[in-house]
Design an enzyme around this catalytic site. Structure first.
Site: not given
Length: 508
Positions: A190, A440, A465
């Site tokens: 991320s 994602d 994710h």
């Protein structure tokens, strides 16, 4: 849908991850808006997620507050977690696996990044999880209250300062351990994945390669269409059930209409079992939007408690709940049944709170109001969310009102690139893995194709994710096992190449 409420800046600001990153308009700041991992940004998150699942020693490093000036500012204690159990040591040039901590408590990231822990014995590597400044326990000025006091005390919460922290920490640790020749491999998911990729580009002499998982490094300016994020979330629901998708799409007008009735807010409060009466229908819409976005991020093929305790394939379960409600049940009751899969899968919550941050502030809101400006919109036809266009002016007004700062929407691309990213990477970069799963919503802002022989995109159709960074399980599908095997092979190649060069120099 034209009159439906629009998501607020902090709704998207709230999007993660995590990370998350995020969006547009409004003057109020809903706390449940999807952010990367912003909901964990100011708690130690003890409990099942925060409980150490791996062995490490907690240490602290006196870190410079401003690496880019010689001002007489106080240092702060940066927390980091370290494990040397499997490390081959400096004499055998044992590698160092360094996770680039992102916007939250570092113990939470360590507990959810099993891939790094599982690789360490294989490569005889040291593991380091440094905490990002202004998060967890790594607070300048001694406390959260002082660090977050105003724009002056928050001024050093930037990606470039965080990267400098990592570079200094690595350099000093290697010096103290006589480990100058030990190669460093970066990991991150991320926002942490963005940091890992940027650090490899900015400090190529510090680390030999980076695995950047679910890293939306292209989610700035107009590099990708602003509707990308919400279009992917919507696709995730549509692929499970068109009727579920349509129920959610139709619900926004119903919520707005109900909120305008005399006792409408009381009815909405009761229907969705909030602990306190809703102040506006927008608060409910933001709460639901956050859940749908987080469900897409955490749409893993097996049960997980990454963001919230959820079943495997949670979107499928949400749509099953919505679609299987008895005939005659209202659209709002159907929505409540579905969203409870995210907010109350364990069945232990009696009533829901909208506000998970009593101070109304967190680090990611600041970052999104300064340099992490990620334009976001919602398309009218493809998205199941209320349609809206990106409005920078509204963002700027919100940030001025709440932080007394103006965002710099072009600063990240100026500093790390973005426009012409492929050519720049091909010319000046090497040894970066961009891994993504197409479920994602942040994958749309990442690198989805190979740039060169050494800058590689590993893309899985059903991944969510940074699933590849999570601990391996007996339930891992074959495609996930293969993705991780490809990552291991590439990292092995980086290390082999490094050791061969060192050997050549030594032989000379």
């Amino acid at each position: 849908m034209a009159n439906s409420p629009k998501p607020t800046l902090s709704l998207l600001i709230s999007l993660l991850s995590l990370l998350s990153l995020f969006p547009p308009t409004l003057s109020s700041a809903p706390k449940h808006a999807p952010r990367f991992l912003g909901k964990f940004s100011r708690s130690n998150n003890k409990g099942p997620l925060g409980a150490p699942r791996y062995k490490y020693e907690t240490r602290y490093f006196d870190q410079t507050l401003d690496h880019f000036s010689f001002s007489d500012l106080p240092t702060f204690r940066q927390r980091y977690l370290i494990n040397t159990e499997y490390w081959a040591g400096p004499d055998r040039r044992g590698p160092i696996f360094f996770y680039c901590g992102n916007e939250g408590d570092i113990e939470w990231f360590a507990a959810n990044t099993g891939f790094v822990w599982e690789l360490a014995p294989r490569f005889q590597a040291m593991i380091i999880f440094p905490e990002h400044r202004y998060y967890g326990e790594s607070m300048p000025y001694g406390s959260f209250e002082e660090a977050y006091k105003n724009a002056t005390t928050l001024a050093h919460l930037t990606a470039e300062q965080a990267l400098a922290d990592f570079a200094v920490l690595i350099t000093e640790l290697k010096r103290n351990l006589s480990a100058h020749a030990c190669p460093v491999v970066l990991f991150g998911g991320s926002y942490g994945g963005m940091l890992a990729a940027w650090m490899r580009l900015k400090y190529p002499h510090i680390a030999i390669g980076a695995l950047a998982s679910s890293a939306p490094v292209l989610q700035f300016e107009d590099i990708v269409p602003p509707e990308t994020f919400y279009d992917i979330v919507s696709h995730d629901f549509r692929r499970e059930s068109i009727s579920c998708f349509n129920t959610i799409k139709d619900s926004w007008d119903v919520i707005e209409s109900e909120g305008q009735k005399n006792n409408g807010l009381s009815y909405l409060t009761e229907t969705f079992r909030f602990c306190r009466k809703l102040e506006s229908a927008d608060d409910l819409s933001n709460w639901l939007s956050s859940a749908y976005s987080y469900l897409a991020m955490g749409n893993y093929p097996y049960p997980a408690d990454f963001l919230m305790p959820m079943p495997g394939n949670p979107i499928k379960e949400v749509c099953r709940k919505i679609d299987n409600c008895p005939d005659g049940m209202s659209i709002l009751q159907r929505i409540f049944e579905g969203v409870s899969v995210y907010y109350n899968y364990t069945g232990t919550v009696d009533c829901f709170n909208l506000d998970d941050d009593p101070h109304g502030m967190n680090g990611w809101n600041w970052q999104a109001c300064t340099e992490m400006v990620m334009p976001t919109s919602s398309s009218k036809n493809i998205s199941m969310f209320p349609a809206y266009d990106y409005n920078y002016t509204s963002d700027e007004e919100w940030c001025l009102e709440n932080y007394h700062v103006k965002p710099r929407p072009t600063w990240i691309t100026t500093q790390f690139g973005g426009h012409g990213f492929k050519n720049a990477l091909k010319s000046f970069g090497s040894n970066i893995i961009f891994s993504n799963g197409l479920l994602d919503p942040w994958s749309g802002g990442s690198v989805l194709e190979d740039i060169s022989e050494t800058i590689v995109a590993l893309v899985t159709e059903n991944g969510a994710h940074h699933l590849d960074l999570r601990p391996s399980t007996a339930e891992d599908p074959d495609w996930l096992v293969e993705q991780r095997a490809a990552e291991v092979k590439l990292i092995q190649g980086w290390l082999h190449q490094y050791f061969e060069k060192k050997k050549t120099v030594f032989d000379m």
